[in-house]
Design an enzyme around this catalytic site. Structure first.
Site, PDB file in Angstrom:
ATOM      1  N   GLY A   1      63.984   5.913  55.159  1.00 23.50           N
ATOM      2  CA  GLY A   1      64.346   7.336  55.170  1.00 23.50           C
ATOM      3  C   GLY A   1      64.788   7.763  56.563  1.00 23.50           C
ATOM      4  N   PHE A   2      65.363   8.952  56.616  1.00 23.43           N
ATOM      5  CA  PHE A   2      65.961   9.437  57.865  1.00 23.43           C
ATOM      6  C   PHE A   2      64.944   9.496  59.010  1.00 23.43           C
ATOM      7  CE2 PHE A   2      67.217  13.646  59.968  1.00 23.43           C
ATOM      8  CZ  PHE A   2      67.924  13.018  60.973  1.00 23.43           C
ATOM      9  N   ILE A   3      63.836  10.180  58.792  1.00 24.31           N
ATOM     10  CA  ILE A   3      62.838  10.323  59.861  1.00 24.31           C
ATOM     11  C   ILE A   3      62.099   9.002  60.066  1.00 24.31           C
ATOM     12  CG2 ILE A   3      60.708  11.514  60.558  1.00 24.31           C
ATOM     13  CD1 ILE A   3      61.772  13.970  58.988  1.00 24.31           C
TER      14      ILE A   3
ATOM     15  N   TYR B   1      58.654  21.473  45.628  1.00 27.79           N
ATOM     16  CA  TYR B   1      58.558  20.579  46.784  1.00 27.79           C
ATOM     17  C   TYR B   1      57.448  21.043  47.729  1.00 27.79           C
ATOM     18  CZ  TYR B   1      59.608  18.921  51.480  1.00 27.79           C
ATOM     19  OH  TYR B   1      59.490  18.414  52.748  1.00 27.79           O
TER      20      TYR B   1
ATOM     21  N   LYS C   1      53.774  19.328  48.685  1.00 26.00           N
ATOM     22  CA  LYS C   1      53.335  18.982  50.048  1.00 26.00           C
ATOM     23  C   LYS C   1      52.009  19.668  50.382  1.00 26.00           C
ATOM     24  CE  LYS C   1      56.229  16.004  51.688  1.00 26.00           C
ATOM     25  NZ  LYS C   1      55.782  14.691  52.192  1.00 26.00           N
TER      26      LYS C   1
HETATM   27  C1  UGA Z   1      64.773  20.790  55.066  1.00 20.54           C
HETATM   28  C2  UGA Z   1      64.465  19.481  54.328  1.00 20.54           C
HETATM   29  O1  UGA Z   1      65.328  19.286  53.233  1.00 20.54           O
HETATM   30  C3  UGA Z   1      63.041  19.371  53.849  1.00 20.54           C
HETATM   31  O2  UGA Z   1      62.786  18.029  53.487  1.00 20.54           O
HETATM   32  C4  UGA Z   1      62.076  19.781  54.942  1.00 20.54           C
HETATM   33  O3  UGA Z   1      60.746  19.736  54.496  1.00 20.54           O
HETATM   34  C5  UGA Z   1      62.429  21.166  55.407  1.00 20.54           C
HETATM   35  O4  UGA Z   1      63.753  21.154  55.933  1.00 20.54           O
HETATM   36  C6  UGA Z   1      61.477  21.553  56.515  1.00 20.54           C
HETATM   37  O5  UGA Z   1      61.696  21.049  57.600  1.00 20.54           O
HETATM   38  O6  UGA Z   1      60.512  22.239  56.301  1.00 20.54           O
HETATM   39  P1  UGA Z   1      66.006  22.971  54.531  1.00 20.54           P
HETATM   40  O7  UGA Z   1      65.456  23.828  55.594  1.00 20.54           O
HETATM   41  O8  UGA Z   1      66.342  23.632  53.251  1.00 20.54           O
HETATM   42  O9  UGA Z   1      65.018  21.788  54.147  1.00 20.54           O
HETATM   43  O10 UGA Z   1      67.264  22.216  55.177  1.00 20.54           O
HETATM   44  P2  UGA Z   1      68.818  22.209  54.892  1.00 20.54           P
HETATM   45  O11 UGA Z   1      69.121  21.449  53.655  1.00 20.54           O
HETATM   46  O12 UGA Z   1      69.477  21.738  56.136  1.00 20.54           O
HETATM   47  O13 UGA Z   1      69.171  23.723  54.612  1.00 20.54           O
HETATM   48  C7  UGA Z   1      69.186  24.721  55.617  1.00 20.54           C
HETATM   49  C8  UGA Z   1      69.837  25.941  55.049  1.00 20.54           C
HETATM   50  O14 UGA Z   1      71.211  25.648  54.799  1.00 20.54           O
HETATM   51  C9  UGA Z   1      69.230  26.389  53.711  1.00 20.54           C
HETATM   52  O15 UGA Z   1      69.129  27.783  53.665  1.00 20.54           O
HETATM   53  C10 UGA Z   1      70.229  25.915  52.692  1.00 20.54           C
HETATM   54  O16 UGA Z   1      70.310  26.707  51.526  1.00 20.54           O
HETATM   55  C11 UGA Z   1      71.533  25.965  53.465  1.00 20.54           C
HETATM   56  N1  UGA Z   1      72.495  24.982  52.934  1.00 20.54           N
HETATM   57  C12 UGA Z   1      72.165  23.666  52.841  1.00 20.54           C
HETATM   58  C13 UGA Z   1      73.731  25.431  52.515  1.00 20.54           C
HETATM   59  O17 UGA Z   1      74.039  26.629  52.578  1.00 20.54           O
HETATM   60  N2  UGA Z   1      74.618  24.517  52.024  1.00 20.54           N
HETATM   61  C14 UGA Z   1      74.325  23.191  51.912  1.00 20.54           C
HETATM   62  O18 UGA Z   1      75.180  22.412  51.436  1.00 20.54           O
HETATM   63  C15 UGA Z   1      73.065  22.748  52.345  1.00 20.54           C
END
Ligand code: UGA
Length: 324
Positions: A10-12, A150, A154
């Site tokens: 995985g990434f981390i 999710y 956790k």
């Molecule tokens: C991430 C990880 O996916 C989780 O595994 C982790 O537990 C979590 O961070 C955390 O650190 O607590 P998330 O914050 O949702 O979750 O990360 P992103 O997928 O990078 O999303 C960040 C924001 O960008 C969200 O609001 C999401 O809706 C938005 N986003 C994401 C978009 O607008 N478009 C996309 O294609 C992807």
């Protein structure tokens, strides 16, 4: 030390494994290379660590018979449990899978730690637990209102880990990560998607208006924190986050655009109910316990991520674009 890392491709985890190998530890990794995103990316990360001496098994944390034979074969000093289903939004579509892997999978590992007397257990957890809490988020808050299956899974894994610490005197550190990004990152996450969107000239989806914000944290800073936590005794929950003012998704897009000199084509979609509006870590506990704070600025980290995407165009283009 002999250390087991779950989810090691995985990434981390791949970054954690690299660091542990560089520090001279014997590292055993397991990962089922599932297709949540293209397993070729997991194999790519894994290949670098295999060269450095990682002993790897393509197996699931749900395979109890295999796990037992693994614990019989090795005398682990510590288990770094990073194997999980980690996408927030996909968990709404597949809640059973998240509870199977993140809760039962964690229980499988904890039970073997107990049975084989492994002293130290580290659990990967998430900033997603802090929904509705005052900012910056501190570890002493009760975090009882997870917004996604999710986050709920956790939370369950966290409380199980505490029980094993309490009953069996296992040393346990729960590390709560804050939106980790960096080279060879997760293709379901914003940073990877937006960089690819810009470089390929393809549109990306933006959930909401872009005002949601994250305490983005660079992967090598996270790996350093996880590795330092192996030495801690007792029980602690530690935020590993940027610790800065949160960065909005709009600012992330602007940063990617300004470094690449290209415009991103954004298609607006509704904000998801399971999504956090904002995250911001108080990192004083991690600083107190392990003298930890991130070293990589957001701009520097995004630059390094973009460099990886630029240097690996041929490989990345071959990856299947699995949308979750
Ligand atoms: C991430 C990880 O996916 C989780 O595994 C982790 O537990 C979590 O961070 C955390 O650190 O607590 P998330 O914050 O949702 O979750 O990360 P992103 O997928 O990078 O999303 C960040 C924001 O960008 C969200 O609001 C999401 O809706 C938005 N986003 C994401 C978009 O607008 N478009 C996309 O294609 C992807």
């Amino acid at each position: 030390m002999t250390i087991l890392v779950t989810g090691s491709s995985g990434f981390i985890a791949a970054s954690v494994v690299k660091r542990l190998l560089n520090d001279g530890h014997d590292v055993v990794g397991i990962d089922d290379h599932n297709d949540y995103y293209d397993p070729a990316l997991k194999a790519y990360r894994n290949a670098q660590n295999l060269k450095k001496g990682l002993k790897f098994f393509e197996k699931s944390i749900l395979d109890k018979d295999f796990l037992k034979s693994l614990f019989k074969q090795h005398k682990f000093d510590a288990v770094v449990h990073l194997g999980a289903m980690a996408g927030v939004r996909y968990s709404q579509l597949n809640p059973h899978l998240y509870f199977d892997v993140n809760v039962t999978g964690t229980l499988n590992i904890l039970e073997l730690n107990r049975e084989f007397g492994v002293k130290k257990f580290i659990l990967a957890s998430t900033s997603s637990l802090y929904a509705g809490e005052p900012m910056p988020y501190v570890e002493t808050r009760p975090v009882n209102f997870p917004l996604s299956p999710y986050a709920a899974s956790k939370k369950s894994a966290e409380v199980l880990s505490y029980t094993y610490h309490y009953l069996y005197k296992m040393d346990v550190t729960i590390t709560r990560f804050f939106t980790v990004y960096g080279p060879a990152g997760r293709p379901d996450m914003s940073v990877y998607r937006f960089i690819e969107g810009v470089l390929e000239g393809e549109s990306v989806e933006l959930f909401g208006d872009g005002s949601q914000a994250r305490d983005f944290t660079y992967v090598e800073d996270i790996a350093r924190g996880v590795c330092s936590s192996i030495a801690l005794r007792g029980f602690q929950t530690l935020n590993l986050g940027g610790g800065n003012n949160p960065i909005t998704v709009t600012e992330l897009i602007e940063t990617v655009e300004s470094i690449t000199g290209k415009k991103l084509n954004v298609v607006k979609k509704p904000f998801m109910d399971s999504d956090m509006k904002v995250t911001w870590a108080d990192i004083s506990e991690a600083n107190k316990w392990m003298n930890w704070k991130p070293n990589t600025s957001f701009k520097e980290g995004i630059q390094k991520s973009i460099d990886w995407h630029l240097n690996n165009r041929d490989f990345i283009k071959l990856l299947k674009n699995i949308r979750r």
